[in-house]
Design a protein around this motif. Sequence first.
Motif, PDB file in Angstrom:
ATOM      1  N   ILE A   1      -0.365 -10.848  -1.072  1.00 18.60           N
ATOM      2  CA  ILE A   1       0.820 -10.328  -0.800  1.00 18.60           C
ATOM      3  C   ILE A   1       1.161  -8.373  -1.381  1.00 18.60           C
ATOM      4  O   ILE A   1       2.091  -8.107  -0.733  1.00 18.60           O
ATOM      5  N   ILE A   2       0.117  -8.117  -1.705  1.00 12.04           N
ATOM      6  CA  ILE A   2      -0.105  -6.686  -1.706  1.00 12.04           C
ATOM      7  C   ILE A   2      -0.373  -6.429  -0.300  1.00 12.04           C
ATOM      8  O   ILE A   2       0.358  -4.852  -0.181  1.00 12.04           O
ATOM      9  N   VAL A   3      -0.691  -6.782   0.771  1.00 12.14           N
ATOM     10  CA  VAL A   3      -0.969  -6.598   2.091  1.00 12.14           C
ATOM     11  C   VAL A   3       0.704  -6.355   2.558  1.00 12.14           C
ATOM     12  O   VAL A   3       0.935  -5.173   3.380  1.00 12.14           O
ATOM     13  N   THR A   4       0.882  -7.771   2.317  1.00 11.59           N
ATOM     14  CA  THR A   4       2.562  -8.206   3.139  1.00 11.59           C
ATOM     15  C   THR A   4       3.616  -7.104   2.333  1.00 11.59           C
ATOM     16  O   THR A   4       4.085  -6.526   3.198  1.00 11.59           O
ATOM     17  N   GLU A   5       3.265  -6.498   1.265  1.00  8.89           N
ATOM     18  CA  GLU A   5       5.114  -5.287   0.758  1.00  8.89           C
ATOM     19  C   GLU A   5       4.050  -4.675   1.189  1.00  8.89           C
ATOM     20  O   GLU A   5       5.080  -3.301   1.873  1.00  8.89           O
ATOM     21  N   ALA A   6       2.759  -3.783   1.259  1.00 10.80           N
ATOM     22  CA  ALA A   6       2.538  -2.726   2.026  1.00 10.80           C
ATOM     23  C   ALA A   6       3.331  -2.696   3.965  1.00 10.80           C
ATOM     24  O   ALA A   6       3.964  -1.668   3.740  1.00 10.80           O
ATOM     25  N   GLY A   7       2.068  -3.795   3.945  1.00 12.78           N
ATOM     26  CA  GLY A   7       3.554  -4.017   5.377  1.00 12.78           C
ATOM     27  C   GLY A   7       5.081  -3.783   5.596  1.00 12.78           C
ATOM     28  O   GLY A   7       5.623  -3.397   6.702  1.00 12.78           O
TER      29      GLY A   7
ATOM     30  N   LYS B   1      -0.828   3.314   0.714  1.00 15.76           N
ATOM     31  CA  LYS B   1      -0.045   1.677  -0.720  1.00 15.76           C
ATOM     32  C   LYS B   1      -0.251   0.934  -1.044  1.00 15.76           C
ATOM     33  O   LYS B   1      -0.447   0.481  -2.859  1.00 15.76           O
ATOM     34  N   ALA B   2      -1.364   0.293  -0.098  1.00 15.86           N
ATOM     35  CA  ALA B   2      -2.408  -1.061  -0.427  1.00 15.86           C
ATOM     36  C   ALA B   2      -3.118  -0.431  -1.269  1.00 15.86           C
ATOM     37  O   ALA B   2      -3.557  -1.594  -2.336  1.00 15.86           O
ATOM     38  N   THR B   3      -3.586   0.548  -1.412  1.00 19.38           N
ATOM     39  CA  THR B   3      -5.119   0.646  -2.017  1.00 19.38           C
ATOM     40  C   THR B   3      -4.341   1.064  -3.652  1.00 19.38           C
ATOM     41  O   THR B   3      -4.881   0.676  -4.588  1.00 19.38           O
ATOM     42  N   ALA B   4      -3.006   1.549  -3.729  1.00 20.89           N
ATOM     43  CA  ALA B   4      -2.785   1.310  -5.035  1.00 20.89           C
ATOM     44  C   ALA B   4      -2.111   0.768  -5.691  1.00 20.89           C
ATOM     45  O   ALA B   4      -2.289   0.056  -6.793  1.00 20.89           O
ATOM     46  N   ALA B   5      -2.341  -0.275  -5.072  1.00 21.73           N
ATOM     47  CA  ALA B   5      -1.116  -1.651  -5.107  1.00 21.73           C
ATOM     48  C   ALA B   5      -2.352  -2.597  -6.164  1.00 21.73           C
ATOM     49  O   ALA B   5      -1.926  -3.869  -6.049  1.00 21.73           O
ATOM     50  N   LEU B   6      -3.538  -2.955  -5.693  1.00 30.63           N
ATOM     51  CA  LEU B   6      -4.698  -3.282  -5.991  1.00 30.63           C
ATOM     52  C   LEU B   6      -4.995  -2.968  -7.233  1.00 30.63           C
ATOM     53  O   LEU B   6      -5.418  -4.279  -8.136  1.00 30.63           O
TER      54      LEU B   6
END
Length: 152
Positions: free
Chosen positions: A144-150, A20-25
Amino acid sequence: MDDLSIEIRGLKETQAALEKATAALSGPPMVAGMRRATLLVQASAKRKAPVDTGRLRASITPEVQTRADGVVGIVGSNVKYAPFVELGTRRHFVPGQYIGRWARRHGLPEGGLVVSGKAQPFLQPAFEENAERIFQALGTAVSIIVTEAGNG
């Protein structure tokens, strides 16, 4: 010898979060971060660009593209002479038909001229001047991406 046993818990969840985090990049936070970065460079480049008619300065625009390999920020100009201003030119002859209006504005003969253009960089220095702020903008996006993924 004792039997050794290993149990890994949460592997599927961790893998899903990483995917999910990778896609969010390439998602909205990174696009917003890249947009901020390109606007920083654009503003600085407009201040640094040499001005004769103002056409070069007015033509400096930012663009953010989402591609398969990530988000790309581009700041540049669509005027034909922008690369020659940024990088300079070797000594060359310019026929009067191409330089006449410029020559008249500067009180020079309207015939052709032998010129060599000293580089007047404005884009590269604008990027270098803002490197730390660009890094911060993109770092904030990644946070932000990492926080959202977590939290997802």
